[in-house]
Design a protein around this motif. Structure first.
Motif, mmCIF file in Angstrom:
data_model
loop_
_atom_site.group_PDB
_atom_site.id
_atom_site.type_symbol
_atom_site.label_atom_id
_atom_site.label_comp_id
_atom_site.label_asym_id
_atom_site.label_seq_id
_atom_site.Cartn_x
_atom_site.Cartn_y
_atom_site.Cartn_z
ATOM 1 N N ARG A 91 0.814 -1.216 0.000
ATOM 2 C CA ARG A 91 0.000 0.000 0.000
ATOM 3 C C ARG A 91 0.850 1.270 0.000
ATOM 4 N N SER A 92 2.163 1.114 -0.186
ATOM 5 C CA SER A 92 3.106 2.239 -0.271
ATOM 6 C C SER A 92 3.286 3.006 1.026
ATOM 7 N N TYR A 93 2.924 2.388 2.166
ATOM 8 C CA TYR A 93 3.221 3.009 3.455
ATOM 9 C C TYR A 93 4.661 2.722 3.857
ATOM 10 N N LEU A 94 5.230 1.658 3.300
ATOM 11 C CA LEU A 94 6.633 1.326 3.483
ATOM 12 C C LEU A 94 7.239 0.984 2.124
ATOM 13 N N VAL A 95 8.542 1.185 2.015
ATOM 14 C CA VAL A 95 9.274 0.747 0.814
ATOM 15 C C VAL A 95 10.585 0.122 1.281
#
Length: 271
Positions: free
Chosen positions: A51-55
């Motif tokens: 969900r693009s909260y972390l990369v």
């Protein structure tokens, strides 16, 4: 008070870990810090990354850092803080010009929430504070905000809603409310007469951000003892001017022509 959802709590615990140290963490570090099973941590990290909260950190394999989605959320929060700060300044300026109470409100679900206000100088006046909320259907600011929504979103918010009657003048029927919102779109301002508070009338205008989206409404509240048709026209003009000034402070081009928004138009076309 509803119960806390364990999975959501764990996901937030993971995100908050990145506020510490150098802002990067590995799965084993998360497991150790939160005392969670490795499988659970892996699932949480995978979901948050999806969900693009972390990369994943390209320079440090196996380590994660905060993603763009957290930046977007933070930016939205900052925009609201700016709105409140700028709103207070503009509300004071409008209140000084008209001597009446001025509020800046945003839409939260089907409620209008005050984020900035300036009190009237009169002994008989309306009083509220930042954080105060009222059902949107019975306030001028709330009607302005509801009227600015595109049709699908408005339908979703009104679906199953049973508008509460705060006074004998409150609009409680969906057909009445939709007709009132149509009138708001045509006029470019919203009014309410003793619908949320007996003896008080209000007029509101829309506030836009730099993208042209309506993000708030600025309203002027007046006890009925000082309300006349002529006064309504004066305050409507002041509410528009104040809303335009606040919109300009938020980056909106105030040179945009004022037009009525047809039902279902996208945000940014009203006023």
């Amino acid at each position: 008070m509803g119960r806390l959802v364990p999975a959501v709590t764990r996901a937030l615990d993971v995100l908050e870990l990145f506020l510490q140290g150098d802002g990067t963490l590995s799965a084993p570090e998360v497991t150790r810090k939160l005392q969670l099973p490795r499988t659970t941590v892996h699932e949480l990290l995978t979901t948050l990354a999806a969900r693009s909260y972390l990369v994943t950190d390209p320079d440090r394999p196996g380590r994660y850092r905060l993603g763009v989605r957290t930046y977007q959320l933070g930016s939205r929060y900052a925009e609201q803080l700016d709105l409140a700060a700028e709103g207070r300044q503009v509300a004071r300026r409008v209140a000084e010009r008209c001597g009446e109470s001025v509020h800046v409100a945003i839409l939260d679900g089907t409620d209008a929430v005050c984020v900035a206000q300036a009190d009237s100088t009169h002994a008989v006046r309306t009083v509220s504070a930042a954080g105060h909320r009222l059902p949107a259907h019975c306030t001028s600011a709330g009607k302005m905000l509801l009227a600015s929504l595109p049709a699908p979103e408005l339908d979703a918010r009104l679906d199953g809603l049973e508008p509460a009657a705060l006074t004998p003048h409150t609009l409680t029927g969906e057909r009445e409310l939709r007709a009132a919102l149509d009138a708001v779109r045509q006029r470019g301002v919203a009014t309410e007469h003793q619908e949320s508070d007996p003896g008080v009338s209000c007029v509101a205008a829309p506030v836009r951000d730099r993208s042209g989206r309506v993000v708030a409404a600025l309203s002027v509240s007046v006890p009925m003892i000082r309300w006349t048709e002529e006064r309504e026209r004066e305050l409507a003009a002041l509410a528009r001017e104040g809303a335009d000034e606040l919109s300009g402070r938020l980056g909106h081009d105030r040179g945009t022509a004022r037009t009525a928004e047809p039902p279902g138009a996208p945000p940014g076309s009203l006023v």
